[in-house]
Design a protein around this motif. Sequence first.
Motif, PDB file in Angstrom:
ATOM      1  N   ARG A  16      39.349  33.814  44.925  1.00  0.00           N
ATOM      2  CA  ARG A  16      39.111  32.736  44.551  1.00  0.00           C
ATOM      3  C   ARG A  16      38.694  32.511  43.056  1.00  0.00           C
ATOM      4  O   ARG A  16      38.744  31.304  42.230  1.00  0.00           O
ATOM      5  CB  ARG A  16      37.255  31.381  45.184  1.00  0.00           C
ATOM      6  CG  ARG A  16      38.312  31.263  46.832  1.00  0.00           C
ATOM      7  CD  ARG A  16      37.119  30.049  46.962  1.00  0.00           C
ATOM      8  NE  ARG A  16      35.778  30.904  47.668  1.00  0.00           N
ATOM      9  CZ  ARG A  16      35.477  30.949  48.712  1.00  0.00           C
ATOM     10  NH1 ARG A  16      36.114  31.490  49.182  1.00  0.00           N
ATOM     11  NH2 ARG A  16      34.090  31.981  48.638  1.00  0.00           N
ATOM     12  N   THR A  17      37.844  33.064  42.769  1.00  0.00           N
ATOM     13  CA  THR A  17      37.456  32.938  41.035  1.00  0.00           C
ATOM     14  C   THR A  17      38.216  34.211  40.040  1.00  0.00           C
ATOM     15  O   THR A  17      38.524  32.726  40.043  1.00  0.00           O
ATOM     16  CB  THR A  17      35.549  34.136  41.138  1.00  0.00           C
ATOM     17  OG1 THR A  17      35.107  33.913  41.370  1.00  0.00           O
ATOM     18  CG2 THR A  17      35.663  34.241  39.097  1.00  0.00           C
ATOM     19  N   LEU A  18      39.238  34.877  40.529  1.00  0.00           N
ATOM     20  CA  LEU A  18      40.624  35.300  39.939  1.00  0.00           C
ATOM     21  C   LEU A  18      41.937  34.309  39.964  1.00  0.00           C
ATOM     22  O   LEU A  18      42.265  33.576  39.015  1.00  0.00           O
ATOM     23  CB  LEU A  18      41.443  36.473  40.536  1.00  0.00           C
ATOM     24  CG  LEU A  18      40.436  37.121  40.380  1.00  0.00           C
ATOM     25  CD1 LEU A  18      41.032  39.041  41.446  1.00  0.00           C
ATOM     26  CD2 LEU A  18      39.801  38.153  38.843  1.00  0.00           C
ATOM     27  N   LYS A  19      41.719  33.138  41.217  1.00  0.00           N
ATOM     28  CA  LYS A  19      43.040  32.205  41.060  1.00  0.00           C
ATOM     29  C   LYS A  19      42.321  31.515  39.969  1.00  0.00           C
ATOM     30  O   LYS A  19      43.343  30.622  39.813  1.00  0.00           O
ATOM     31  CB  LYS A  19      42.944  32.136  42.290  1.00  0.00           C
ATOM     32  CG  LYS A  19      44.062  32.896  43.547  1.00  0.00           C
ATOM     33  CD  LYS A  19      44.761  33.156  42.981  1.00  0.00           C
ATOM     34  CE  LYS A  19      45.888  33.066  43.695  1.00  0.00           C
ATOM     35  NZ  LYS A  19      47.720  33.772  43.355  1.00  0.00           N
ATOM     36  N   ALA A  20      41.077  31.302  40.735  1.00  0.00           N
ATOM     37  CA  ALA A  20      40.524  29.944  39.119  1.00  0.00           C
ATOM     38  C   ALA A  20      41.096  30.464  37.970  1.00  0.00           C
ATOM     39  O   ALA A  20      40.902  29.282  37.252  1.00  0.00           O
ATOM     40  CB  ALA A  20      39.141  29.411  39.399  1.00  0.00           C
ATOM     41  N   ALA A  21      41.105  30.874  37.888  1.00  0.00           N
ATOM     42  CA  ALA A  21      40.784  32.099  35.912  1.00  0.00           C
ATOM     43  C   ALA A  21      42.363  31.797  35.436  1.00  0.00           C
ATOM     44  O   ALA A  21      43.068  32.362  34.866  1.00  0.00           O
ATOM     45  CB  ALA A  21      40.221  33.160  35.976  1.00  0.00           C
ATOM     46  N   GLY A  22      43.496  31.415  36.655  1.00  0.00           N
ATOM     47  CA  GLY A  22      44.958  32.422  36.751  1.00  0.00           C
ATOM     48  C   GLY A  22      45.355  33.339  37.145  1.00  0.00           C
ATOM     49  O   GLY A  22      46.419  33.859  36.202  1.00  0.00           O
ATOM     50  N   ILE A  23      44.397  34.699  36.962  1.00  0.00           N
ATOM     51  CA  ILE A  23      44.875  35.444  37.466  1.00  0.00           C
ATOM     52  C   ILE A  23      45.819  35.458  38.674  1.00  0.00           C
ATOM     53  O   ILE A  23      45.543  35.850  40.107  1.00  0.00           O
ATOM     54  CB  ILE A  23      43.949  36.068  37.840  1.00  0.00           C
ATOM     55  CG1 ILE A  23      43.043  36.169  35.883  1.00  0.00           C
ATOM     56  CG2 ILE A  23      44.136  38.027  37.657  1.00  0.00           C
ATOM     57  CD1 ILE A  23      41.627  37.089  35.374  1.00  0.00           C
ATOM     58  N   ARG A  24      46.603  36.425  39.238  1.00  0.00           N
ATOM     59  CA  ARG A  24      47.607  36.547  39.588  1.00  0.00           C
ATOM     60  C   ARG A  24      46.921  37.729  40.697  1.00  0.00           C
ATOM     61  O   ARG A  24      46.641  39.171  40.099  1.00  0.00           O
ATOM     62  CB  ARG A  24      48.943  37.096  39.917  1.00  0.00           C
ATOM     63  CG  ARG A  24      49.762  35.262  39.060  1.00  0.00           C
ATOM     64  CD  ARG A  24      51.128  35.608  38.957  1.00  0.00           C
ATOM     65  NE  ARG A  24      51.979  35.709  40.184  1.00  0.00           N
ATOM     66  CZ  ARG A  24      52.939  36.108  39.390  1.00  0.00           C
ATOM     67  NH1 ARG A  24      53.547  36.637  38.892  1.00  0.00           N
ATOM     68  NH2 ARG A  24      53.609  36.429  41.044  1.00  0.00           N
ATOM     69  N   ILE A  25      47.119  38.198  42.227  1.00  0.00           N
ATOM     70  CA  ILE A  25      46.730  39.601  42.295  1.00  0.00           C
ATOM     71  C   ILE A  25      47.236  40.337  43.766  1.00  0.00           C
ATOM     72  O   ILE A  25      48.330  38.878  44.329  1.00  0.00           O
ATOM     73  CB  ILE A  25      45.690  39.233  43.496  1.00  0.00           C
ATOM     74  CG1 ILE A  25      44.092  38.031  42.801  1.00  0.00           C
ATOM     75  CG2 ILE A  25      44.856  40.187  43.721  1.00  0.00           C
ATOM     76  CD1 ILE A  25      43.631  37.386  44.016  1.00  0.00           C
ATOM     77  N   PHE A  26      47.780  41.024  43.551  1.00  0.00           N
ATOM     78  CA  PHE A  26      48.930  41.972  44.046  1.00  0.00           C
ATOM     79  C   PHE A  26      48.153  43.175  44.640  1.00  0.00           C
ATOM     80  O   PHE A  26      46.565  43.944  44.032  1.00  0.00           O
ATOM     81  CB  PHE A  26      49.884  42.778  42.995  1.00  0.00           C
ATOM     82  CG  PHE A  26      50.978  41.868  42.659  1.00  0.00           C
ATOM     83  CD1 PHE A  26      51.761  40.786  43.508  1.00  0.00           C
ATOM     84  CD2 PHE A  26      50.517  40.825  41.195  1.00  0.00           C
ATOM     85  CE1 PHE A  26      52.410  40.134  43.121  1.00  0.00           C
ATOM     86  CE2 PHE A  26      51.330  39.720  40.869  1.00  0.00           C
ATOM     87  CZ  PHE A  26      52.114  39.410  41.637  1.00  0.00           C
ATOM     88  N   LEU A  27      49.073  43.590  45.847  1.00  0.00           N
ATOM     89  CA  LEU A  27      47.860  44.515  46.565  1.00  0.00           C
ATOM     90  C   LEU A  27      48.517  45.603  46.582  1.00  0.00           C
ATOM     91  O   LEU A  27      49.649  45.562  47.373  1.00  0.00           O
ATOM     92  CB  LEU A  27      47.592  43.995  48.234  1.00  0.00           C
ATOM     93  CG  LEU A  27      46.649  43.114  47.997  1.00  0.00           C
ATOM     94  CD1 LEU A  27      46.584  42.074  49.617  1.00  0.00           C
ATOM     95  CD2 LEU A  27      45.353  42.942  47.768  1.00  0.00           C
ATOM     96  N   PHE A  28      48.081  46.588  46.915  1.00  0.00           N
ATOM     97  CA  PHE A  28      48.680  48.348  47.024  1.00  0.00           C
ATOM     98  C   PHE A  28      48.219  49.121  47.550  1.00  0.00           C
ATOM     99  O   PHE A  28      47.348  48.986  48.786  1.00  0.00           O
ATOM    100  CB  PHE A  28      48.280  49.416  45.587  1.00  0.00           C
ATOM    101  CG  PHE A  28      47.470  49.345  44.991  1.00  0.00           C
ATOM    102  CD1 PHE A  28      46.183  50.419  45.683  1.00  0.00           C
ATOM    103  CD2 PHE A  28      46.854  48.619  43.981  1.00  0.00           C
ATOM    104  CE1 PHE A  28      44.815  50.936  45.018  1.00  0.00           C
ATOM    105  CE2 PHE A  28      45.260  48.990  43.370  1.00  0.00           C
ATOM    106  CZ  PHE A  28      44.709  49.911  44.169  1.00  0.00           C
TER     107      PHE A  28
END
Length: 122
Positions: A78-90
Amino acid sequence: MNIAITSCGREKDSQPDMSFGRAKWFIFYDEDTGRFEARENSDNVEAAHGAGIQAAQRVADFGADVVLTGNIGPNAFRTLKAAGIRIFLFGKDRKSVAEVLQGWKAGEFSEAAGATNKGHRA
């Protein structure tokens, strides 16, 4: 684009860390310049609680646009998304940060639709 990769060490040949909030290091890669920079996350490795939120704030402060990690808890997500940061999983099959970066460049990772674990509960 500035990419943060969770890592067990400070070098691009270090093993990737499957954890986000309690990752030992973040390796930042600037796609525009090709520059690597390691940032320690030792404050959060042994944190009783709040590691995900604190790590997410740190990554945002360092100017990340994208995070590459193995797992992420709900508060960090939630914190990353609120900051506009995209998350990708390896996956666990990646043996080095450099290999994770190669996978990113090849478009091999899926964007996280939500948290991959329940996070830490005190």
